[in-house]
Design an enzyme around this catalytic site. Structure first.
Site, PDB file in Angstrom:
ATOM      1  N   HIS A 183       0.839  -1.209   0.000  1.00 52.51           N
ATOM      2  CA  HIS A 183       0.000   0.000   0.000  1.00 52.51           C
ATOM      3  C   HIS A 183       0.874   1.259   0.000  1.00 52.51           C
ATOM      4  O   HIS A 183       0.658   2.174  -0.792  1.00 52.51           O
ATOM      5  CB  HIS A 183      -0.931   0.029   1.215  1.00 52.51           C
ATOM      6  CG  HIS A 183      -1.564   1.371   1.422  1.00 52.51           C
ATOM      7  ND1 HIS A 183      -2.615   1.828   0.668  1.00 52.51           N
ATOM      8  CD2 HIS A 183      -1.233   2.390   2.252  1.00 52.51           C
ATOM      9  CE1 HIS A 183      -2.924   3.060   1.028  1.00 52.51           C
ATOM     10  NE2 HIS A 183      -2.089   3.421   1.990  1.00 52.51           N
ATOM     11  N   HIS A 194       1.380   5.176  -2.604  1.00 52.05           N
ATOM     12  CA  HIS A 194       1.720   6.574  -2.297  1.00 52.05           C
ATOM     13  C   HIS A 194       2.933   7.117  -3.045  1.00 52.05           C
ATOM     14  O   HIS A 194       2.947   8.287  -3.430  1.00 52.05           O
ATOM     15  CB  HIS A 194       1.999   6.728  -0.799  1.00 52.05           C
ATOM     16  CG  HIS A 194       0.782   6.730   0.048  1.00 52.05           C
ATOM     17  ND1 HIS A 194      -0.055   7.817   0.146  1.00 52.05           N
ATOM     18  CD2 HIS A 194       0.236   5.763   0.845  1.00 52.05           C
ATOM     19  CE1 HIS A 194      -1.058   7.538   0.970  1.00 52.05           C
ATOM     20  NE2 HIS A 194      -0.911   6.291   1.412  1.00 52.05           N
ATOM     21  N   GLU A 199      -5.770   9.761  -0.186  1.00 51.13           N
ATOM     22  CA  GLU A 199      -6.077   8.320  -0.101  1.00 51.13           C
ATOM     23  C   GLU A 199      -7.172   7.868  -1.074  1.00 51.13           C
ATOM     24  O   GLU A 199      -7.024   6.853  -1.736  1.00 51.13           O
ATOM     25  CB  GLU A 199      -6.500   7.943   1.323  1.00 51.13           C
ATOM     26  CG  GLU A 199      -5.375   7.957   2.357  1.00 51.13           C
ATOM     27  CD  GLU A 199      -4.377   6.803   2.217  1.00 51.13           C
ATOM     28  OE1 GLU A 199      -4.560   5.931   1.352  1.00 51.13           O
ATOM     29  OE2 GLU A 199      -3.384   6.817   2.974  1.00 51.13           O
ATOM     30  N   SER A 231      -4.033   1.164  -4.708  1.00 55.30           N
ATOM     31  CA  SER A 231      -3.473  -0.104  -4.213  1.00 55.30           C
ATOM     32  C   SER A 231      -4.542  -1.131  -3.866  1.00 55.30           C
ATOM     33  O   SER A 231      -4.229  -2.211  -3.368  1.00 55.30           O
ATOM     34  CB  SER A 231      -2.596   0.166  -2.982  1.00 55.30           C
ATOM     35  OG  SER A 231      -3.370   0.726  -1.934  1.00 55.30           O
TER      36      SER A 231
END
Ligand SMILES: [Fe+2]
Length: 268
Positions: free
Chosen positions: A141, A146, A187, A206
């Site tokens: 993730h 990110h 996010e 993700s």
């Protein structure tokens, strides 16, 4: 009353204050060694499986800058990335670097890290039997979701500002305000690109299940991304989102967040 030892201590350097020290480095205690040599062949195989599966799933459903970041940072090399090698490319480009952490970092430490262009990355990866279930963000993730966008100069600047806003909001006892802005942009944000709806946020990038859902489900709301809207829009961390905020473009998301001052955030 000061004890004897304190009374004998030399005066602090000019400009020093306990709050400044705390704001700068109190998060150090969460940083651990990545332990890259301890990852097993199976761990690396799980990364490769997740990576291949997610790249195929996303296709062109994600903003093109994300895919540029994957290429720039050579995240498509087999195996879990070693953070030192990753930082050697990322840091000269945008000033961001990664550090390893053992699990979820408290919000105040997380936002403080962002203000210094430091991104925490879990030092573990999910098991093959739990490919789609995560109790805490793992390195897939964090790194896949990110880090590609932190190679993009404007987004990199925006995330640093997110850290400043989050730190100010927490100091004011209003951390939830920035948590919502963060959630609906970094996010789970969506953004248009040449008129098409695309994934922007790391949580969607993700996620095997929610990536398509966020773009294609008829059962969710999609509302314009505005700071005032984001602050007032609750989110779910235990289920797919019932609503997503959509900006007109990646640049619009960046501009909207960068235009937000701590004072405005607290007044919204
Ligand atoms: Fe995340």
């Amino acid at each position: 009353m000061l004890d004897e030892q304190t009374q004998k201590a030399p005066p602090p350097p000019f400009g020093w204050s306990p709050s400044a020290l705390r704001a700068e480095r109190f998060w150090d205690s969460y940083v651990v060694d990545q332990g890259w040599d301890s990852f097993t062949t199976e761990d690396h195989a799980v990364w490769d499986l997740l990576f291949a599966r997610q790249v195929e799933l996303l296709g062109s459903r994600i903003v093109s800058e994300f895919l540029d970041g994957i290429d720039l940072l050579r995240l498509d090399h087999p195996g879990i990335p070693e953070l030192g090698e990753l930082n050697a490319i990322l840091e000269p480009r945008t000033g961001w670097r990664t550090v390893a952490v053992a699990g979820l970092v408290p919000d105040d430490a997380f936002f403080a890290m962002l203000t210094e262009r430091v991104f925490p990355v879990g030092n573990f990866i999910r098991r093959r039997a739990q490919l789609d279930y995560l109790e805490a963000p793992d390195c897939f993730h964090d790194l896949f979701g990110h880090i590609p966008m932190l190679a993009h100069h404007a987004f990199a600047e925006m995330v640093e500002h997110v850290g400043r806003l989050g730190t100010a909001a927490i100091a004011a006892g209003e951390g939830h305000r920035m948590a919502r802005v963060y959630w609906h942009s970094v996010e789970f944000g969506l953004a248009k690109e040449n008129g098409e709806l695309k994934i922007l946020g790391a949580g969607l990038a993700s996620s095997f299940g929610e990536a398509h859902f966020s773009l294609e489900s008829d059962a969710v709301e999609r509302l314009p991304f505005l700071a005032g809207k984001a602050v007032k829009t609750p989110y779910r961390h235990d289920a797919f989102q019932p609503r997503y905020l959509v900006s007109e473009s990646l640049d619009s998301t960046v501009a909207e967040v960068l235009a937000l001052s701590p004072e405005e955030l607290l007044a919204l």
